[in-house]
Design a protein around this motif. Structure first.
Motif, mmCIF file in Angstrom:
data_model
loop_
_atom_site.group_PDB
_atom_site.id
_atom_site.type_symbol
_atom_site.label_atom_id
_atom_site.label_comp_id
_atom_site.label_asym_id
_atom_site.label_seq_id
_atom_site.Cartn_x
_atom_site.Cartn_y
_atom_site.Cartn_z
ATOM 1 N N THR A 315 0.821 -1.206 0.000
ATOM 2 C CA THR A 315 0.000 0.000 0.000
ATOM 3 C C THR A 315 0.856 1.258 0.000
ATOM 4 O O THR A 315 0.536 2.244 -0.681
ATOM 5 C CB THR A 315 -0.949 -0.005 1.205
ATOM 6 N N ALA A 316 1.962 1.245 0.742
ATOM 7 C CA ALA A 316 2.856 2.410 0.777
ATOM 8 C C ALA A 316 3.461 2.680 -0.597
ATOM 9 O O ALA A 316 3.610 3.838 -1.004
ATOM 10 C CB ALA A 316 3.953 2.200 1.807
ATOM 11 N N THR A 317 3.808 1.626 -1.323
ATOM 12 C CA THR A 317 4.358 1.784 -2.670
ATOM 13 C C THR A 317 3.322 2.408 -3.600
ATOM 14 O O THR A 317 3.639 3.290 -4.408
ATOM 15 C CB THR A 317 4.824 0.428 -3.221
ATOM 16 N N GLU A 318 2.077 1.965 -3.473
ATOM 17 C CA GLU A 318 1.007 2.543 -4.289
ATOM 18 C C GLU A 318 0.769 4.005 -3.936
ATOM 19 O O GLU A 318 0.563 4.850 -4.826
ATOM 20 C CB GLU A 318 -0.268 1.721 -4.113
ATOM 21 N N ASP A 319 0.823 4.336 -2.640
ATOM 22 C CA ASP A 319 0.668 5.731 -2.230
ATOM 23 C C ASP A 319 1.803 6.597 -2.764
ATOM 24 O O ASP A 319 1.602 7.768 -3.125
ATOM 25 C CB ASP A 319 0.617 5.826 -0.703
ATOM 26 N N ASP A 320 3.011 6.045 -2.803
ATOM 27 C CA ASP A 320 4.154 6.766 -3.349
ATOM 28 C C ASP A 320 3.897 7.138 -4.810
ATOM 29 O O ASP A 320 4.193 8.261 -5.255
ATOM 30 C CB ASP A 320 5.408 5.901 -3.223
ATOM 31 N N ILE A 321 3.338 6.214 -5.570
ATOM 32 C CA ILE A 321 3.023 6.482 -6.976
ATOM 33 C C ILE A 321 2.013 7.630 -7.083
ATOM 34 O O ILE A 321 2.160 8.544 -7.912
ATOM 35 C CB ILE A 321 2.483 5.214 -7.657
ATOM 36 N N ILE A 322 0.980 7.591 -6.246
ATOM 37 C CA ILE A 322 -0.022 8.656 -6.257
ATOM 38 C C ILE A 322 0.634 10.004 -5.974
ATOM 39 O O ILE A 322 0.400 10.996 -6.684
ATOM 40 C CB ILE A 322 -1.117 8.376 -5.218
ATOM 41 N N CYS A 323 1.465 10.053 -4.947
ATOM 42 C CA CYS A 323 2.117 11.310 -4.562
ATOM 43 C C CYS A 323 3.021 11.829 -5.674
ATOM 44 O O CYS A 323 3.054 13.043 -5.949
ATOM 45 C CB CYS A 323 2.916 11.106 -3.278
ATOM 46 N N LEU A 324 3.768 10.937 -6.295
ATOM 47 C CA LEU A 324 4.664 11.356 -7.368
ATOM 48 C C LEU A 324 3.876 11.891 -8.566
ATOM 49 O O LEU A 324 4.307 12.847 -9.230
ATOM 50 C CB LEU A 324 5.559 10.195 -7.792
ATOM 51 N N LYS A 325 2.734 11.291 -8.870
ATOM 52 C CA LYS A 325 1.905 11.785 -9.961
ATOM 53 C C LYS A 325 1.348 13.171 -9.630
ATOM 54 O O LYS A 325 1.285 14.060 -10.497
ATOM 55 C CB LYS A 325 0.770 10.799 -10.242
ATOM 56 N N MET A 326 0.927 13.378 -8.387
ATOM 57 C CA MET A 326 0.466 14.698 -7.979
ATOM 58 C C MET A 326 1.599 15.709 -8.033
ATOM 59 O O MET A 326 1.418 16.845 -8.485
ATOM 60 C CB MET A 326 -0.142 14.621 -6.575
ATOM 61 N N GLN A 327 2.775 15.297 -7.577
ATOM 62 C CA GLN A 327 3.945 16.168 -7.627
ATOM 63 C C GLN A 327 4.268 16.560 -9.070
ATOM 64 O O GLN A 327 4.528 17.728 -9.375
ATOM 65 C CB GLN A 327 5.147 15.447 -7.000
ATOM 66 N N GLN A 328 4.241 15.593 -9.963
ATOM 67 C CA GLN A 328 4.582 15.844 -11.363
ATOM 68 C C GLN A 328 3.596 16.822 -12.005
ATOM 69 O O GLN A 328 3.996 17.780 -12.684
ATOM 70 C CB GLN A 328 4.597 14.524 -12.129
ATOM 71 N N GLY A 329 2.314 16.588 -11.815
ATOM 72 C CA GLY A 329 1.314 17.461 -12.407
ATOM 73 C C GLY A 329 1.351 18.865 -11.836
ATOM 74 O O GLY A 329 1.284 19.864 -12.580
ATOM 75 N N ARG A 330 1.456 18.964 -10.522
ATOM 76 C CA ARG A 330 1.492 20.277 -9.892
ATOM 77 C C ARG A 330 2.741 21.059 -10.287
ATOM 78 O O ARG A 330 2.694 22.278 -10.462
ATOM 79 C CB ARG A 330 1.419 20.122 -8.371
ATOM 80 N N LYS A 331 3.869 20.355 -10.424
ATOM 81 C CA LYS A 331 5.113 21.050 -10.767
ATOM 82 C C LYS A 331 5.035 21.654 -12.160
ATOM 83 O O LYS A 331 5.494 22.782 -12.398
ATOM 84 C CB LYS A 331 6.293 20.087 -10.658
ATOM 85 N N TRP A 332 4.459 20.921 -13.108
ATOM 86 C CA TRP A 332 4.336 21.456 -14.463
ATOM 87 C C TRP A 332 3.458 22.707 -14.456
ATOM 88 O O TRP A 332 3.782 23.719 -15.083
ATOM 89 C CB TRP A 332 3.741 20.401 -15.402
ATOM 90 N N LEU A 333 2.336 22.631 -13.744
ATOM 91 C CA LEU A 333 1.455 23.792 -13.667
ATOM 92 C C LEU A 333 2.176 24.980 -13.030
ATOM 93 O O LEU A 333 2.108 26.118 -13.530
ATOM 94 C CB LEU A 333 0.207 23.441 -12.863
ATOM 95 N N TYR A 334 2.875 24.723 -11.939
ATOM 96 C CA TYR A 334 3.577 25.793 -11.220
ATOM 97 C C TYR A 334 4.645 26.430 -12.101
ATOM 98 O O TYR A 334 4.761 27.665 -12.157
ATOM 99 C CB TYR A 334 4.188 25.211 -9.948
ATOM 100 N N GLN A 335 5.424 25.606 -12.785
ATOM 101 C CA GLN A 335 6.485 26.128 -13.630
ATOM 102 C C GLN A 335 5.943 26.918 -14.814
ATOM 103 O O GLN A 335 6.655 27.764 -15.374
ATOM 104 C CB GLN A 335 7.376 24.982 -14.121
#
Length: 369
Positions: A315-335
């Motif tokens: 479950t922690a590995t799956e949560d890590d994937i979710i967080c990284l996807k949120m990080q990736q999307g938010r970073k593109w928008l922010y930049q």
């Protein structure tokens, strides 16, 4: 199901923090000062040092502090020698006295100076000591009034560590903002679509939220009598749970307590977990995870421990994937100078809304919007 569920959930889009809060180091500096320096300051559970003479060095603090059990009970002491400022003990273990390996300066378990070789008079330099607050055996060194914050918390009796024993401490490093970790923990909307194993163990249709100014608690039921596992690992875990419980279903599938800003206490059948997320930069965080089980499981039921360890990691590995996807999307928008905020699904994201409202309440006047 929730104390803050609102009819017009799609109007609730203003609470989510601006994207720069997830990437701007200046925002993190303010969070450190307002949230963490003035927060609860969890340092560990008393069960990290269950016996007289036990010590546990807090490596996530740069090994500068340690929990020690002496005649005074459990205390938080400096692990830095008063002579040449070297760290002394490592890891965890049991000692009669605290001895610096460099020059053999020796301290009692309560931190008092015992002796310094070849000094005509003993230097009156005791180890620094830090006051602690206690709640259910959890130890805090921060500025919050812990008992006031967590007074009358629901399902308090389920978070009882009596007759439990520490099994292990794991430390995980993540490449995203600390708030993203808490956000995923604070919502159940993703459980069924993204966690095949967990989603067939807990029943998020039987979700209840409870809120205080500084905490949220969510309880979820057991999924359909555990008749079908959603993954191989969860199949083995469910077998162990039913075997150990003599065929009786547990009362809950899980209980998740978040003590803001960054402390989580998790209940699973015959398992208690305490995790603490610490920012290591605007785009990095560390999670220190303590695993506790009843003493007989730790000593004699290793198959149970290994099964629980496997599903927790899945479950922690799956949560890590979710967080990284949120990080990736938010970073593109922010930049790219864009700002997007979505609505909150109620009741599954009521905890996320509560966390965002907490952040805005604590930080808006210091950061601005």
């Amino acid at each position: 199901m929730s104390e803050i569920a609102k009819i017009d959930q799609f109007a609730q889009v203003s609470s989510q923090p601006p994207l720069r809060w997830y990437f701007d180091p200046k925002v993190l500096e303010i969070e450190q000062r307002i949230l963490f320096d003035n927060g609860p300051g969890y340092v560990g559970h008393e069960l990290l040092v269950p016996n007289f003479g036990d010590y546990h060095v807090l490596e996530w603090m740069g090994s500068a502090k340690m929990l020690v059990r002496s005649e005074n009970g459990v205390e938080l002491l400096s692990n830095i020698c008063r002579h040449r400022q070297a760290t002394m003990l490592e890891g965890h273990g049991n000692v009669k006295n605290i001895v610096c390996p460099l020059h053999r300066w020796t301290y009692q378990l309560d931190g008092k100076m015992l002796g310094a070789p070849h000094f005509p008079q003993k230097p009156c330099l005791h180890l620094n000591k830090f006051p602690l607050q206690r709640w259910n055996g959890l130890l805090f060194a921060g500025k919050r009034n812990i008992c006031k914050d967590l007074k009358d918390i629901p399902v308090f009796e389920e978070l009882d560590f009596s007759n439990y024993q520490l099994d292990r401490v794991e430390i995980d490093e993540y490449a995203f903002n600390w708030k993203t970790f808490i956000e995923v923990y604070q919502e159940d909307y993703h459980v069924a679509p993204f966690h095949p194993g967990l989603g067939k163990f807990v029943n998020c249709d039987d979700l209840h939220w409870y809120f205080g100014d500084w905490y949220s608690v969510q309880t979820v039921g057991v999924h359909h009598g555990l008749r079908k596992a959603g993954s191989v690992a969860y199949g083995k875990w469910q077998e162990q749970v039913m075997r150990y419980n003599n065929g009786m279903l547990p009362r809950y599938g899980a209980i998740w307590l978040t003590y803001y800003p960054n402390i989580m206490v998790e209940w699973y059948p015959n398992t208690l977990v305490v995790s603490t997320v610490l920012p290591r930069g605007a785009e990095a965080c560390t999670n220190i995870v303590e695993f506790y089980y009843p003493e007989d499981i730790v000593l004699f039921e290793r198959d149970y421990v290994e099964a629980e360890k496997a599903v927790y990691r899945e479950t922690a590995t799956e949560d890590d994937i979710i967080c990284l996807k949120m990080q990736q999307g938010r970073k593109w928008l922010y930049q790219n100078g864009l700002e997007e905020r979505g609505p909150y699904q109620s009741p599954t994201e009521d905890g996320l809304l509560h966390f965002h409202e907490f952040l805005r309440r604590q930080l808006d006047s210091h950061i601005g919007v």
